[in-house]
Design a protein around this motif. Structure first.
Motif, PDB file in Angstrom:
ATOM      1  N   LEU A 388       0.839  -1.144   0.044  1.00  0.00           N
ATOM      2  CA  LEU A 388      -0.002   0.039   0.057  1.00  0.00           C
ATOM      3  C   LEU A 388       0.770   1.290  -0.075  1.00  0.00           C
ATOM      4  O   LEU A 388       0.384   2.449  -0.103  1.00  0.00           O
ATOM      5  CB  LEU A 388      -0.859   0.121   1.304  1.00  0.00           C
ATOM      6  N   GLY A 389       2.086   1.290   0.208  1.00  0.00           N
ATOM      7  CA  GLY A 389       2.985   2.317   0.147  1.00  0.00           C
ATOM      8  C   GLY A 389       2.852   3.352   1.452  1.00  0.00           C
ATOM      9  O   GLY A 389       3.129   4.482   1.219  1.00  0.00           O
ATOM     10  N   LEU A 390       2.188   2.604   2.464  1.00  0.00           N
ATOM     11  CA  LEU A 390       2.050   3.763   3.523  1.00  0.00           C
ATOM     12  C   LEU A 390       3.260   3.996   4.438  1.00  0.00           C
ATOM     13  O   LEU A 390       4.334   3.026   4.396  1.00  0.00           O
ATOM     14  CB  LEU A 390       1.194   2.991   4.697  1.00  0.00           C
ATOM     15  N   PRO A 391       3.691   4.966   5.186  1.00  0.00           N
ATOM     16  CA  PRO A 391       4.818   5.440   5.459  1.00  0.00           C
ATOM     17  C   PRO A 391       5.367   4.211   6.673  1.00  0.00           C
ATOM     18  O   PRO A 391       4.523   3.864   7.671  1.00  0.00           O
ATOM     19  CB  PRO A 391       4.717   6.687   5.986  1.00  0.00           C
ATOM     20  N   LYS A 392       6.702   4.221   6.931  1.00  0.00           N
ATOM     21  CA  LYS A 392       6.990   3.477   7.653  1.00  0.00           C
ATOM     22  C   LYS A 392       7.013   4.047   9.366  1.00  0.00           C
ATOM     23  O   LYS A 392       7.253   5.266   9.418  1.00  0.00           O
ATOM     24  CB  LYS A 392       8.488   2.952   7.741  1.00  0.00           C
ATOM     25  N   ASP A 393       6.880   3.460  10.302  1.00  0.00           N
ATOM     26  CA  ASP A 393       6.773   3.690  11.781  1.00  0.00           C
ATOM     27  C   ASP A 393       8.305   3.658  12.230  1.00  0.00           C
ATOM     28  O   ASP A 393       8.936   2.765  11.920  1.00  0.00           O
ATOM     29  CB  ASP A 393       6.041   3.055  12.663  1.00  0.00           C
ATOM     30  N   PRO A 394       8.966   4.495  12.818  1.00  0.00           N
ATOM     31  CA  PRO A 394      10.199   4.640  13.295  1.00  0.00           C
ATOM     32  C   PRO A 394      10.519   3.642  14.310  1.00  0.00           C
ATOM     33  O   PRO A 394       9.441   3.816  15.241  1.00  0.00           O
ATOM     34  CB  PRO A 394      10.651   6.144  13.574  1.00  0.00           C
ATOM     35  N   PRO A 395      11.445   2.982  14.328  1.00  0.00           N
ATOM     36  CA  PRO A 395      11.806   2.039  15.597  1.00  0.00           C
ATOM     37  C   PRO A 395      11.719   2.722  16.881  1.00  0.00           C
ATOM     38  O   PRO A 395      12.394   3.622  16.961  1.00  0.00           O
ATOM     39  CB  PRO A 395      13.017   1.363  15.168  1.00  0.00           C
ATOM     40  N   LYS A 396      10.824   2.151  17.727  1.00  0.00           N
ATOM     41  CA  LYS A 396      10.543   2.960  18.949  1.00  0.00           C
ATOM     42  C   LYS A 396      12.060   2.862  19.859  1.00  0.00           C
ATOM     43  O   LYS A 396      11.998   3.524  20.817  1.00  0.00           O
ATOM     44  CB  LYS A 396       9.497   2.535  19.779  1.00  0.00           C
ATOM     45  N   HIS A 397      12.845   1.654  19.842  1.00  0.00           N
ATOM     46  CA  HIS A 397      14.129   1.680  20.506  1.00  0.00           C
ATOM     47  C   HIS A 397      15.064   2.610  20.035  1.00  0.00           C
ATOM     48  O   HIS A 397      16.188   2.761  20.754  1.00  0.00           O
ATOM     49  CB  HIS A 397      14.357   0.243  20.391  1.00  0.00           C
TER      50      HIS A 397
END
Length: 405
Positions: A388-397
């Motif tokens: 779907l080409g949705l933006p990635k969530d940044p790694p929380k750590h």
């Protein structure tokens, strides 16, 4: 592309059916129906011998190409035919699945000719068994956070140190393909290598069984303490690319065979519903019909994918479909039995205090279906980002400045 079966496939189906009928006798008759999910511990000696029986007539590695490694040559539709016939007669659960269907295609795609010549023939003969060293206690679905490391020794070999978990059949395997961090200080998917590690290394490799809800322990923890590895697939530092390529082979023809087993499990639940009278309940009857329709839909989707409509994300869609479906089947299996579902079998004994029948085992084992092999959350993330080409969530750590970059 339209996926369908032709006249040659019908002949191949008859050949496969006849071979299975003629060979699932004598020593192997007792292994029929054994070794499925939740019962991989059953009939170990017979099933290991069965691998060699399959290999002696070339039934391992049908999709490997021109038969160079001792395998039969088969088209894609014939591979589906074999998988379906194998499942239909409830032939023994395969000990060699990981080597045949995961490692072998990976070596054909990324391995050197020397690695292919060394490792593929023993797999095709059913002589060497493999396990997968991916997940770790802190790196399951988030595989890129793994910490198992490997360093070069004075002889140029890799020395592997770390822990893997949920390693299927590690207690039986001759080899393990291990994803390890070979670049000191590297993070995430960088600096990883795909190593081939022999399991027979006393004092350097320890395998500990993990007891599950079903009472069985086909999964294991594996501890590496300076274990030696001499082979790296795809080159040093290319482990993430190779590992992700391997996961793409995890679905496919085997999914269709899996669905044959699902169909038999559904039939058993229907028989139970009729026997207990639960089938007369309109709510439960609707659930049975829905499960049947969903299973047919999964088959059509799998055939469509094999027929050339493969797209990125298709393996994740398949995993989401069957994982949730199988859990719902396990829940229905208990519902149609009522209170009797909580009672053990009549042959309960002090020697076997945790005996389960097939449907109880189905319910308990299917609790893990939406977790192992890539959790539902990970599959949805793959679809969201890659399809779907949705933006990635940044790694929380990671620190905020690293997330911003």
């Amino acid at each position: 592309m339209e996926f369908g079966f032709g006249a040659e496939d019908a002949g191949f189906r008859q050949e496969a059916r006849q071979w299975l009928t003629e060979h699932l006798v004598g020593r192997f008759a007792g292994a029929v129906g054994r070794g499925g999910p939740g019962s991989e511990h059953e009939g170990a000696a017979e099933r290991r011998a069965w691998e060699r029986e399959l290999g002696s007539d070339g039934w391992i590695g049908l999709g490997w190409g021109d038969g160079t490694y001792g395998n039969r040559v088969a088209t894609l539709t014939q591979q589906v035919v074999w998988a379906e016939e194998y499942a239909r007669v409830r032939a023994p659960g395969r000990y060699g699945h990981i080597g045949e269907n995961l490692l072998a295609p990976t070596l054909l795609a990324y391995g050197s000719q020397e690695q292919q010549r060394r490792f593929l023939p023993p797999i095709a003969r059913g002589e060497e068994l493999w396990c997968q060293g991916y997940s770790e206690p802190g790196a399951g679905s988030d595989l890129a956070s793994l910490r198992t490391a490997a360093e070069r020794d004075g002889d140029g070999r890799w020395r592997v140190t770390g822990q893997k978990v949920w390693t299927s059949l590690a207690h039986e395997a001759d080899w393990c393909f291990v994803l390890a961090r070979t670049e000191a200080g590297s993070v995430r998917h960088r600096g990883l290598s795909f190593l081939l590690v022999p399991m027979d290394q006393p004092g350097r490799i320890e395998v500990r069984p993990i007891r599950q809800l079903t009472g069985t322990s086909e999964f294991n923890e594996v501890f590496f303490d300076g274990a030696v590895a001499e082979e790296v697939v795809g080159g040093e530092g290319a482990g993430w690319r190779v590992a992700m390529g391997l996961l793409g082979y995890e679905r496919g023809v085997s999914t269709l065979a899996q669905q044959i087993g699902f169909e038999e499990e559904l039939r058993a639940v229907v028989r139970t519903a009729v026997r207990t009278g639960a089938a007369d309940d309109p709510v439960l009857a609707e659930r049975i019909v829905r499960l049947w329709a969903e299973l047919r839909t999964m088959r059509c989707n799998a055939l469509r994918t094999l027929g050339g409509a493969e797209a990125e994300g298709a393996p994740s869609v398949a995993k989401l479909l069957w994982g949730g479906w199988h859990q719902r089947l396990g829940e229905l299996a208990m519902r149609v039995r009522g209170a009797a579902a909580a009672v053990g079998p009549e042959d309960w004994s002090a020697e076997a205090p945790y005996a389960l029948d097939e449907q109880q085992r189905l319910f308990l084992f299917s609790r893990a279906d939406t977790v192992y092999g890539g959790s539902d959350e990970i599959q949805r993330t793959i679809i969201a980002e890659r399809v779907l080409g949705l933006p990635k969530d940044p790694p929380k750590h990671l620190p905020e400045e690293a997330q911003a970059s």
